[in-house]
Design a protein around this motif. Structure first.
Motif, short mmCIF file in Angstrom:
data_model
loop_
_atom_site.label_atom_id
_atom_site.label_comp_id
_atom_site.label_asym_id
_atom_site.label_seq_id
_atom_site.Cartn_x
_atom_site.Cartn_y
_atom_site.Cartn_z
N ARG A 188 1.19 -1.41 -0.14
CA ARG A 188 -0.10 0.22 0.12
C ARG A 188 1.12 1.91 0.09
N ILE A 189 0.17 2.48 -1.35
CA ILE A 189 1.10 3.39 -0.49
C ILE A 189 0.49 4.21 0.27
N VAL A 190 1.11 5.17 0.91
CA VAL A 190 0.49 6.45 2.03
C VAL A 190 1.54 7.43 2.68
N VAL A 191 0.50 8.36 2.66
CA VAL A 191 1.19 9.77 2.98
C VAL A 191 0.84 10.87 4.05
N THR A 192 1.73 10.74 4.67
CA THR A 192 1.43 11.53 6.11
C THR A 192 0.32 13.45 5.38
N GLY A 193 -0.10 13.59 6.41
CA GLY A 193 -0.46 14.87 6.23
C GLY A 193 -1.14 15.16 5.11
N SER A 194 -1.08 16.56 4.59
CA SER A 194 -1.51 16.96 3.30
C SER A 194 -1.20 17.35 2.15
N LEU A 195 -0.65 17.43 1.30
CA LEU A 195 -0.30 18.03 -0.08
C LEU A 195 -0.02 19.27 -0.77
N GLY A 196 0.85 20.48 -1.42
CA GLY A 196 0.63 20.73 -1.81
C GLY A 196 0.00 22.76 -1.34
N GLY A 197 -0.02 22.60 -0.31
CA GLY A 197 0.29 23.51 1.06
C GLY A 197 1.40 24.50 1.02
N SER A 198 2.61 23.58 1.29
CA SER A 198 4.37 24.41 1.05
C SER A 198 3.96 25.20 -0.43
N ALA A 199 3.65 25.04 -1.84
CA ALA A 199 3.74 25.05 -2.75
C ALA A 199 2.27 26.60 -2.82
N ALA A 200 1.17 26.38 -2.43
CA ALA A 200 -0.02 27.37 -2.29
C ALA A 200 0.79 28.19 -1.51
N GLY A 201 1.23 28.67 0.01
CA GLY A 201 1.48 29.12 0.89
C GLY A 201 2.58 30.11 0.08
N LEU A 202 3.18 29.51 -1.05
CA LEU A 202 4.60 30.35 -2.09
C LEU A 202 4.23 31.33 -2.57
N ARG A 203 2.43 31.27 -3.45
CA ARG A 203 1.69 31.00 -4.75
C ARG A 203 1.30 32.59 -3.40
N VAL A 204 0.31 32.63 -2.09
CA VAL A 204 -0.33 33.71 -1.55
C VAL A 204 0.99 34.77 -1.02
N ALA A 205 2.38 34.09 -0.74
CA ALA A 205 2.89 35.16 -0.31
C ALA A 205 3.64 35.99 -1.26
N HIS A 206 3.51 35.47 -2.34
CA HIS A 206 3.98 36.23 -3.89
C HIS A 206 3.06 36.86 -4.16
N ARG A 207 1.05 36.94 -4.09
CA ARG A 207 0.61 37.58 -4.41
C ARG A 207 -0.04 39.21 -3.55
N LEU A 250 -4.62 39.33 4.14
CA LEU A 250 -4.55 38.06 4.11
C LEU A 250 -5.57 37.49 4.01
N LYS A 251 -6.88 36.32 3.51
CA LYS A 251 -7.68 36.20 3.13
C LYS A 251 -8.27 35.04 4.27
N GLU A 252 -8.81 35.01 4.42
CA GLU A 252 -9.94 33.15 5.02
C GLU A 252 -8.71 31.96 4.80
N GLY A 253 -7.90 30.93 5.02
CA GLY A 253 -7.44 30.19 4.97
C GLY A 253 -6.13 30.35 4.45
N ASP A 254 -5.57 31.75 4.09
CA ASP A 254 -4.10 31.95 3.80
C ASP A 254 -2.97 31.33 5.12
N ARG A 255 -3.29 31.94 5.99
CA ARG A 255 -2.34 31.25 7.67
C ARG A 255 -2.05 29.92 7.70
N PRO A 256 -2.57 28.56 7.11
CA PRO A 256 -2.26 27.37 7.49
C PRO A 256 -1.23 27.19 6.05
N LEU A 257 -1.69 28.24 4.91
CA LEU A 257 -0.90 27.93 3.59
C LEU A 257 0.75 28.44 4.34
N LEU A 258 0.65 29.65 4.37
CA LEU A 258 1.69 30.42 4.50
C LEU A 258 2.94 29.93 5.16
#
Lengths: 320, 320
Positions: free
Chosen positions: A156-175, A179-187
């Motif tokens: 079986r292939i497993v992954v911990t936590g969630s993925l893509g948050g770091s890239a989304a956080g960088l996108r938020v930082a560049h934007r 801050l909008k709702e939900g931005d902080r966990p991404l940052l």
């Protein structure tokens, strides 16, 4: 730089003071001397380079220092080992001053405290860009390191936590902007990633056959496991744990999430590991598919399926 | 870069293949796993940064790779330890290609072979300048590391080999034009320095109380020993072993010679160590003075004497 190298070295020795009995000779001699571990020695190094991994405009010195340690601790965790000591080769430019440097080291010490390792040595150089090259040593019981190459068809292939948050956080930082709702966990995901040391130990205890940390994106890191083991994989698109606010593309190719991607021998092992990781760390463990014969990584999406290209963070890719 | 990161990583794994039984997991996983040593673990890191430590115009990739290992091995030697494993965090710019990188790694492997250590891991990143950050681990019998802080009044001060050759070699390289009589050893001193591993072991066996490698120049490195030990020093100008073709100023402040500066308890220890180092390695050991009470480093020149300023290679000094 507003301090001489000798003055800065003295300041650093003060920030880093407080080493424990395992540290025989700490910062300030030609090399550090530490007590040997009981197990095998695990070694990794990773650098954060200005302009490539961070910009001084958007990254605080404290976050940078913290992350430079965490990304290395994550590599130690991905072998199912425990981190013990850290070293840092620091290159400083005229854009930073002594206060910035002390903050950077403060962030490193903070991360070292969180993961119970000692920063025992380093080196300072001047250069045109800031670079933070960290080495972390770890320890693992003989023969218990979990390599990439152990994945077998049927796992079986497993992954911990969630993925893509770091890239989304960088996108938020560049934007920028408010801050909008939900931005902080991404940052947080981008600037303060977490290394899954305890989770890795649980996966190892549950007979993980292969493990890697997702530093370059699920597509590329899963393909590395498959190449190392000479196997293929089938993953279900709908089960990929995409971070809230991130896109599927960011989850597949963004990188820098530092979650663990592991293979476990059967569904029972997944259930046991999943319950223990949730109870001990409050972190999800998601079954996203299985290892198969062959070499292709296939993503299924209901009726259709397609091959997943091993794309992700390539430092040397031509800009597109 | 003319190769993708994955292709370059594969090429690197081929250059570095041939690891021995001590290497459980080598290049290509999240971290390396190696057999633990019997003694204490010694750790050091040092970076070579383009524009600060070398220029691509005057330094070959092979020499750069070789030197990046040697300068770290020198720090391990200065603790009287034996080098065992190396890691490298490499930052590559658009100015270099895959062939250059393979040459760099070839130089690293050459140095690793010379000093009997294994290159077990690394990291690749892109950046605006080339940087080679190396970490070397070593091993020393418990309690046998020779620190800077052990120098005591009455100790003799000795130095291996000759000083100033590296700075003179850099001067020759910058001068350009056809080589003159005596240039070649100076260029060798700068581009192919030698780490004094065996010599350090002899000094340690002869009860060295303190040791440091002369990486930043005799003035600064001797002052570091004095500061660490809370003592002063008196050295005789005429006895400083200036390399043929180098100036006294280059010997005192040039740096990058990687000779050993050590303190020994008495003249008999100096004689014993001197004979053994000459016989085993063909290298001179020179008594240049003694450790005294106080904090000043005094240079005597016949009748007159003056305080030696702790100047040398300061990475953060304002350009003069």
């Amino acid at each position: 730089m507003d301090l001489s190298e000798e003055d800065l070295l003295s300041a650093i020795a003060r920030v880093l003071s407080g080493a424990g009995p395992e540290v025989v000779v700490g910062v300030g001699d030609d090399a550090a001397v530490v007590a040997p571990g009981a197990g095998q020695l695990v070694l990794t190094t990773d650098a954060m380079v200005e302009g490539t991994h961070f910009s001084l405009a958007t990254t605080s010195a404290r976050d940078l220092g913290h992350k430079a340690i965490v990304v290395n601790v994550s590599d130690i965790a991905a072998m199912a080992a425990s981190p013990r000591f850290a070293l840092c080769a620091l290159t400083l430019s005229d854009s930073v001053d002594a206060a910035w440097t002390i903050e950077l080291l403060g962030g490193m010490r903070e991360a070292c405290n969180e993961y119970a390792l000692w920063l025992v040595g380093g080196n300072l150089a001047a250069g045109p860009q800031v670079s933070v090259a960290v080495t972390v040593t770890g320890e693992v019981a003989p023969g218990r390191a979990v390599k990439r190459s152990g994945a077998r068809p049927g796992d079986r292939i497993v992954v911990t936590g969630s993925l893509g948050g770091s890239a989304a956080g960088l996108r938020v930082a560049h934007r920028g902007g408010p801050l909008k709702e939900g931005d902080r966990p991404l940052l947080e995901a981008h600037f303060r990633p977490v290394a899954r040391v305890g989770e890795a130990a649980v996966l190892s205890q549950n007979e993980a056959t292969a493990m890697i940390d997702v530093s370059d994106g699920l597509s590329l890191d899963l393909s590395r496991v498959c190449v190392a083991a000479g196997v293929g994989a089938r993953i279900r698109m709908a089960d990929i744990p995409v971070a809230a606010g991130a896109t599927l593309e960011e989850a597949l190719g963004g990188g820098e999430d530092y979650e663990l991607l592991a293979t476990l021998p059967d569904a029972e092992a997944v259930t046991r590991a999943s319950v223990e990781i949730k109870q001990s760390f409050g972190v999800a463990l998601t079954d996203i598919g299985e290892i198969v014969e062959g070499a292709a990584v296939i993503v299924t999406d209901g009726a259709s399926e397609r091959a997943l290209e091993p794309t992700g963070w390539d430092h040397f890719a031509a800009p597109s």
